[in-house]
Scaffold this motif. Sequence first.
Motif, PDB file in Angstrom:
ATOM      1  N   ALA A  94       0.832  -1.210   0.000  1.00  0.00           N
ATOM      2  CA  ALA A  94       0.000   0.000   0.000  1.00  0.00           C
ATOM      3  C   ALA A  94       0.862   1.254   0.000  1.00  0.00           C
ATOM      4  O   ALA A  94       0.532   2.255  -0.649  1.00  0.00           O
ATOM      5  CB  ALA A  94      -0.928  -0.006   1.216  1.00  0.00           C
ATOM      6  N   THR A  95       1.975   1.186   0.719  1.00  0.00           N
ATOM      7  CA  THR A  95       2.906   2.324   0.741  1.00  0.00           C
ATOM      8  C   THR A  95       3.525   2.548  -0.636  1.00  0.00           C
ATOM      9  O   THR A  95       3.686   3.688  -1.085  1.00  0.00           O
ATOM     10  CB  THR A  95       4.014   2.081   1.780  1.00  0.00           C
ATOM     11  OG1 THR A  95       3.422   1.872   3.067  1.00  0.00           O
ATOM     12  CG2 THR A  95       4.958   3.279   1.848  1.00  0.00           C
ATOM     13  N   ARG A  96       3.862   1.462  -1.328  1.00  0.00           N
ATOM     14  CA  ARG A  96       4.478   1.576  -2.647  1.00  0.00           C
ATOM     15  C   ARG A  96       3.540   2.251  -3.647  1.00  0.00           C
ATOM     16  O   ARG A  96       3.943   3.175  -4.354  1.00  0.00           O
ATOM     17  CB  ARG A  96       4.869   0.194  -3.173  1.00  0.00           C
ATOM     18  CG  ARG A  96       5.634   0.249  -4.497  1.00  0.00           C
ATOM     19  CD  ARG A  96       5.884  -1.108  -5.091  1.00  0.00           C
ATOM     20  NE  ARG A  96       4.643  -1.709  -5.590  1.00  0.00           N
ATOM     21  CZ  ARG A  96       4.041  -2.751  -5.043  1.00  0.00           C
ATOM     22  NH1 ARG A  96       4.558  -3.324  -3.970  1.00  0.00           N
ATOM     23  NH2 ARG A  96       2.918  -3.230  -5.542  1.00  0.00           N
ATOM     24  N   ILE A  97       2.288   1.809  -3.693  1.00  0.00           N
ATOM     25  CA  ILE A  97       1.365   2.407  -4.655  1.00  0.00           C
ATOM     26  C   ILE A  97       1.042   3.846  -4.279  1.00  0.00           C
ATOM     27  O   ILE A  97       0.763   4.677  -5.147  1.00  0.00           O
ATOM     28  CB  ILE A  97       0.066   1.576  -4.777  1.00  0.00           C
ATOM     29  CG1 ILE A  97      -0.708   1.543  -3.454  1.00  0.00           C
ATOM     30  CG2 ILE A  97       0.378   0.159  -5.240  1.00  0.00           C
ATOM     31  CD1 ILE A  97      -2.057   0.855  -3.555  1.00  0.00           C
ATOM     32  N   LEU A  98       1.105   4.152  -2.979  1.00  0.00           N
ATOM     33  CA  LEU A  98       0.880   5.529  -2.542  1.00  0.00           C
ATOM     34  C   LEU A  98       2.035   6.423  -2.992  1.00  0.00           C
ATOM     35  O   LEU A  98       1.833   7.577  -3.360  1.00  0.00           O
ATOM     36  CB  LEU A  98       0.718   5.579  -1.024  1.00  0.00           C
ATOM     37  CG  LEU A  98       0.150   6.862  -0.408  1.00  0.00           C
ATOM     38  CD1 LEU A  98      -1.231   7.155  -0.956  1.00  0.00           C
ATOM     39  CD2 LEU A  98       0.118   6.756   1.107  1.00  0.00           C
ATOM     40  N   ILE A  99       3.255   5.872  -2.953  1.00  0.00           N
ATOM     41  CA  ILE A  99       4.428   6.627  -3.403  1.00  0.00           C
ATOM     42  C   ILE A  99       4.389   6.825  -4.915  1.00  0.00           C
ATOM     43  O   ILE A  99       4.664   7.917  -5.429  1.00  0.00           O
ATOM     44  CB  ILE A  99       5.722   5.896  -2.990  1.00  0.00           C
ATOM     45  CG1 ILE A  99       5.921   5.973  -1.471  1.00  0.00           C
ATOM     46  CG2 ILE A  99       6.939   6.498  -3.701  1.00  0.00           C
ATOM     47  CD1 ILE A  99       7.096   5.159  -0.969  1.00  0.00           C
ATOM     48  N   GLU A 100       4.040   5.761  -5.630  1.00  0.00           N
ATOM     49  CA  GLU A 100       4.067   5.818  -7.098  1.00  0.00           C
ATOM     50  C   GLU A 100       3.003   6.742  -7.666  1.00  0.00           C
ATOM     51  O   GLU A 100       3.224   7.420  -8.669  1.00  0.00           O
ATOM     52  CB  GLU A 100       3.897   4.411  -7.667  1.00  0.00           C
ATOM     53  CG  GLU A 100       5.068   3.477  -7.371  1.00  0.00           C
ATOM     54  CD  GLU A 100       4.814   2.063  -7.853  1.00  0.00           C
ATOM     55  OE1 GLU A 100       3.647   1.766  -8.211  1.00  0.00           O
ATOM     56  OE2 GLU A 100       5.759   1.248  -7.841  1.00  0.00           O
ATOM     57  N   ASP A 101       1.845   6.785  -7.014  1.00  0.00           N
ATOM     58  CA  ASP A 101       0.749   7.598  -7.553  1.00  0.00           C
ATOM     59  C   ASP A 101      -0.169   8.015  -6.405  1.00  0.00           C
ATOM     60  O   ASP A 101      -1.062   7.261  -5.998  1.00  0.00           O
ATOM     61  CB  ASP A 101      -0.029   6.806  -8.602  1.00  0.00           C
ATOM     62  CG  ASP A 101      -1.057   7.673  -9.330  1.00  0.00           C
ATOM     63  OD1 ASP A 101      -0.938   8.910  -9.246  1.00  0.00           O
ATOM     64  OD2 ASP A 101      -1.960   7.101  -9.963  1.00  0.00           O
ATOM     65  N   THR A 102       0.085   9.199  -5.849  1.00  0.00           N
ATOM     66  CA  THR A 102      -0.684   9.677  -4.699  1.00  0.00           C
ATOM     67  C   THR A 102      -1.987  10.294  -5.197  1.00  0.00           C
ATOM     68  O   THR A 102      -2.057  11.484  -5.540  1.00  0.00           O
ATOM     69  CB  THR A 102       0.130  10.707  -3.898  1.00  0.00           C
ATOM     70  OG1 THR A 102       1.406  10.170  -3.570  1.00  0.00           O
ATOM     71  CG2 THR A 102      -0.599  11.076  -2.616  1.00  0.00           C
ATOM     72  N   THR A 103      -3.029   9.476  -5.245  1.00  0.00           N
ATOM     73  CA  THR A 103      -4.341   9.917  -5.725  1.00  0.00           C
ATOM     74  C   THR A 103      -5.401   9.577  -4.679  1.00  0.00           C
ATOM     75  O   THR A 103      -5.117   8.959  -3.649  1.00  0.00           O
ATOM     76  CB  THR A 103      -4.695   9.220  -7.052  1.00  0.00           C
ATOM     77  OG1 THR A 103      -4.796   7.801  -6.825  1.00  0.00           O
ATOM     78  CG2 THR A 103      -3.629   9.488  -8.106  1.00  0.00           C
TER      79      THR A 103
END
Length: 318
Positions: A94-103
């Motif tokens: 969840a942290t990775r996808i938040l870093i890659e695309d904060t939407t």
Amino acid sequence: MSNLKERVLVFSDAIIAIILTIMVLEIPIKYASSGDIVWQTLLSAVGIYFISFCFVANLWFQTAYAFNRIEQVKNKSLVVYLLLLFFLSLVPAATRILIEDTTQQTVLIYGILTLIVTVLMRRLVTALTKQSITEINLQKRRVDELNRQDMLSFIARLIILVIGLFQVHVALVIYLALPILAFLQNMIDREEDRFVDTLDQTEQADYFADRNQIWGSSMKRYSKLLRDSLKDPNEKDGQQWEDIMKEWLGKVDQEIAMRQKAMKTASTHEQEHLQQEINRLQMQKSRLQERENHLEQRPFNRNHPKFQPSSKKTLSKK
């Protein structure tokens, strides 16, 4: 420490260490066409990692402290803890996808996951706290308090989810603040436990019944306990508790005076009840004066027999 408890804690420590390691490995380092590091992207990624780090570290702190208060791990608590670790292991993703695309979508995913983890963690801590308290009245009082806190935490997390749908960056700031505030609260609770553990069961019940009146206000209690928790343990002695003992004795004197005044106009039946209350308060005052004298005469030592509770530890806090 039981063998099962020891193995559970070692197992969970290993998982949490791996989770933190995976999260830091997910931090991207991007370069511009000129070959320079894109600092804005890097700092944003580090900030999101820091949010997750504080969240995981706070969970480890709370569960470790709760497990430290018990001797045996019940099967139900073990199942909840393993389920908690499962959902916690999803935090790096969840942290990775938040870093890659904060939407809005990624913030929502992160918020739902942390909500599930928080609910499981607080339910586990409540169960362990209940197990650590043997006296029924104290157990009920503490569990009821934790249940109210759990409900408020759940409602607050739902509100943050809604905020994240409209204000992504505001939600991220709140997610950062929550574990930091929770960690400070844990430090305060541990410091207060040092004092509470010196009291017998009756005094513990009296303390929590009159806690806000004794301290004057919740903010005053929080600020003093936080300052004390940051001190070097070798520098702590009975002096830090002398003020609270004096405040407590003053509160007891006020209660005695109020009941003595009420007796003048009370009926015979009411006078008997008031006299019983006065006798109880007088006994409480004598115990507090004795403890205050010992605090003034020697450094605070929780291992000294005089400061041990009358039975095994009966109280724990979140």
